[in-house]
Design a protein around this motif. Sequence first.
Motif, PDB file in Angstrom:
ATOM      1  N   THR A   1     -64.777  26.700 -22.874  1.00  0.00           N
ATOM      2  CA  THR A   1     -65.994  25.892 -22.985  1.00  0.00           C
ATOM      3  C   THR A   1     -65.703  24.399 -23.046  1.00  0.00           C
ATOM      4  OG1 THR A   1     -65.969  26.125 -25.402  1.00  0.00           O
ATOM      5  CG2 THR A   1     -67.247  27.749 -24.138  1.00  0.00           C
ATOM      6  N   MET A   2     -64.426  24.017 -22.940  1.00  0.00           N
ATOM      7  CA  MET A   2     -64.013  22.602 -22.959  1.00  0.00           C
ATOM      8  C   MET A   2     -64.509  21.907 -24.223  1.00  0.00           C
ATOM      9  SD  MET A   2     -64.652  21.872 -18.890  1.00  0.00           S
ATOM     10  CE  MET A   2     -63.609  20.410 -18.751  1.00  0.00           C
TER      11      MET A   2
ATOM     12  N   TYR B   1     -55.291  21.987 -20.566  1.00  0.00           N
ATOM     13  CA  TYR B   1     -55.569  23.425 -20.454  1.00  0.00           C
ATOM     14  C   TYR B   1     -57.023  23.724 -20.086  1.00  0.00           C
ATOM     15  CZ  TYR B   1     -54.622  28.369 -21.021  1.00  0.00           C
ATOM     16  OH  TYR B   1     -54.458  29.715 -20.769  1.00  0.00           O
ATOM     17  N   PRO B   2     -58.009  23.058 -20.695  1.00  0.00           N
ATOM     18  CA  PRO B   2     -59.385  23.273 -20.245  1.00  0.00           C
ATOM     19  C   PRO B   2     -59.577  22.930 -18.763  1.00  0.00           C
ATOM     20  CG  PRO B   2     -59.393  22.212 -22.387  1.00  0.00           C
ATOM     21  CD  PRO B   2     -57.972  22.211 -21.912  1.00  0.00           C
TER      22      PRO B   2
ATOM     23  N   GLU C   1     -59.102   9.897 -22.670  1.00  0.00           N
ATOM     24  CA  GLU C   1     -60.361   9.140 -22.633  1.00  0.00           C
ATOM     25  C   GLU C   1     -61.098   9.328 -21.311  1.00  0.00           C
ATOM     26  OE1 GLU C   1     -59.353   5.441 -25.686  1.00  0.00           O
ATOM     27  OE2 GLU C   1     -58.890   5.234 -23.554  1.00  0.00           O
ATOM     28  N   VAL C   2     -60.371   9.336 -20.207  1.00  0.00           N
ATOM     29  CA  VAL C   2     -60.999   9.545 -18.897  1.00  0.00           C
ATOM     30  C   VAL C   2     -61.621  10.943 -18.834  1.00  0.00           C
ATOM     31  CG1 VAL C   2     -60.552   9.814 -16.421  1.00  0.00           C
ATOM     32  CG2 VAL C   2     -59.536   7.898 -17.669  1.00  0.00           C
ATOM     33  N   TYR C   3     -60.882  11.924 -19.343  1.00  0.00           N
ATOM     34  CA  TYR C   3     -61.378  13.299 -19.370  1.00  0.00           C
ATOM     35  C   TYR C   3     -62.673  13.398 -20.166  1.00  0.00           C
ATOM     36  CZ  TYR C   3     -61.655  18.100 -21.222  1.00  0.00           C
ATOM     37  OH  TYR C   3     -62.086  19.334 -21.631  1.00  0.00           O
TER      38      TYR C   3
ATOM     39  N   THR D   1     -63.720   8.092 -24.906  1.00  0.00           N
ATOM     40  CA  THR D   1     -63.086   8.274 -26.211  1.00  0.00           C
ATOM     41  C   THR D   1     -62.060   9.400 -26.107  1.00  0.00           C
ATOM     42  OG1 THR D   1     -63.521   8.689 -28.564  1.00  0.00           O
ATOM     43  CG2 THR D   1     -64.795   9.978 -26.983  1.00  0.00           C
ATOM     44  N   THR D   2     -61.261   9.560 -27.147  1.00  0.00           N
ATOM     45  CA  THR D   2     -60.304  10.665 -27.171  1.00  0.00           C
ATOM     46  C   THR D   2     -60.970  11.904 -27.764  1.00  0.00           C
ATOM     47  OG1 THR D   2     -59.491  10.000 -29.356  1.00  0.00           O
ATOM     48  CG2 THR D   2     -58.350   9.101 -27.433  1.00  0.00           C
ATOM     49  N   HIS D   3     -60.293  13.049 -27.655  1.00  0.00           N
ATOM     50  CA  HIS D   3     -60.838  14.271 -28.253  1.00  0.00           C
ATOM     51  C   HIS D   3     -60.860  14.125 -29.777  1.00  0.00           C
ATOM     52  CE1 HIS D   3     -56.500  15.025 -28.607  1.00  0.00           C
ATOM     53  NE2 HIS D   3     -56.800  15.859 -29.586  1.00  0.00           N
ATOM     54  N   ILE D   4     -61.712  14.868 -30.418  1.00  0.00           N
ATOM     55  CA  ILE D   4     -61.857  14.773 -31.870  1.00  0.00           C
ATOM     56  C   ILE D   4     -60.923  15.777 -32.554  1.00  0.00           C
ATOM     57  CG2 ILE D   4     -64.233  13.986 -31.671  1.00  0.00           C
ATOM     58  CD1 ILE D   4     -65.127  16.841 -32.452  1.00  0.00           C
TER      59      ILE D   4
END
Length: 503
Positions: free
Chosen positions: A45-46, A54-55, A239-241, A250-253
């Motif tokens: 579900t990303m 991996y997502p 951030e691009v992802y 932003t970056t992943h949480i």
Amino acid sequence: MFSNKSSTGTVKFKFISLALLVLFYLGIAMVDGPEWCVDTYSYVTMDFSREPVYPLFLLGLRCLFEILHITAKPYGLPAYLTAAVIIQSLLWSFAAYYLGAFILDATRSLGNKKSLCLSAMAMLFQIGVAGINRFVAKRGSMYSESLMTEALAMPLYVIFTIVLIKSIDNYAGRSICKLFALGVIICSIRKQMLIVLITWGFVSFVYHLFVKKSRNLKKFILTCILLILAYASIIFVDEVYENLDRGVFTTHIGNSKGGLDTMMYTASLEDADVFADIDSEKYPEIEDLYIKIYDACREQELMIDFAPGYELKENSNVFNSDWPAMVDHYAECYDVIGFDIVGPILQTYVLCYYPELDDVHSMMMQDEVEGLLFKKLLKNKIGKVLNGTDKGAVYVFTANVLKAFVISNANMLPKVLIKISAVLYAVFLIVFIAVLLKKNTPIRSFTLRLMFIVMAGIAINCFITGALIFPQPRYMCYGMGLFYLALLLGIVVLIPDKRTDCK
């Protein structure tokens, strides 16, 4: 030099080895099918908390199968997940083969038979670790067939280690580009793998500043620059992802989740005082938020005070207490603290004080507050440890690091394996020193480099994981096969060899 007959035998050996590796990894994967794990849903579900590679890997396959209108469900799951496991299995096969070919080439001076044997053992150690996970361990499956980040990170770690070992002799152009690319990719698969960048930097620090034959200040400076660029690239890719997926640059949480869980395990009510200087307009009632989390943890007995192996309280340490029982309690509490207590309380806090935020920015604010709690508690914890007023935190850290080392080459149960693990590390150290002292020996330099880099990677992983996460086998077995290979090679070097010619 090898004869033509030996060279032909080597080619056959490589071909047969690769075929058998593919048969092993892919064969078991086809028998078992894709292994849907606890974390798999968040990759499919990303989820906002996941790193990008991996997502995206699963998304790419899903889109391809949609384009091809493939709707079959082998093993009761969408067909693209089976394709993912096939690719993962092939990657594991290649990593083991690449390691075997590397050892075969590096040990040629020992003679054809011995180098072929060592190459076979290198591949067998990789198969052995995978086989233990499938047929002996409680998980009952190999990571190569699991829908989780380790399926890509583990074989790439082996490849990265090989490239790093090779690079010492030729630290330029192609080799450092490989290290850079692999480092960015692996760290973008899971954040724990920042250990590869730390290992790279540490190895460069030792070899380029202290080892006479490879001493080169410019190369160490180059490494530092590359590591900074690699880290910046990892952040940029993340951030691009997120911008493409969620429309926010932003970056992943979740980067502070593990650290905060660890802080809460040894927290005290008095720690609420560290939030007294926080801007109350930006972060309202932050002290009350901490106390609410603390009270919930204490109510559910998710703190060290309730752990077996902590009967001596502040006087408890790994020498006088049942530290394996304590770290088991810590491991059981870790995710409960994060998912069942901190997560819901933070969600309620943000909904209450920042009701204007949409879902994405609400999660970002939860992550921001979580990071604030962690950083303030960590700073306070370090101060208390240094002045000797938080021996519980020292106990948890040392016990976790010990557990990490144990499950990096063995297991915690039965308990005799803990002692066996310690003996193995002692033997490894003794063999390393013996090889270091033994001059004018074939492949001595290569063996020392292999043993040092493998152990450096294991040690760095143990200390980082022990400090910020709870050690478990899937976090620690990255270098297990390499450990036994390095130990074997060290022993082989020490065995007198009366052979004078390689035929």
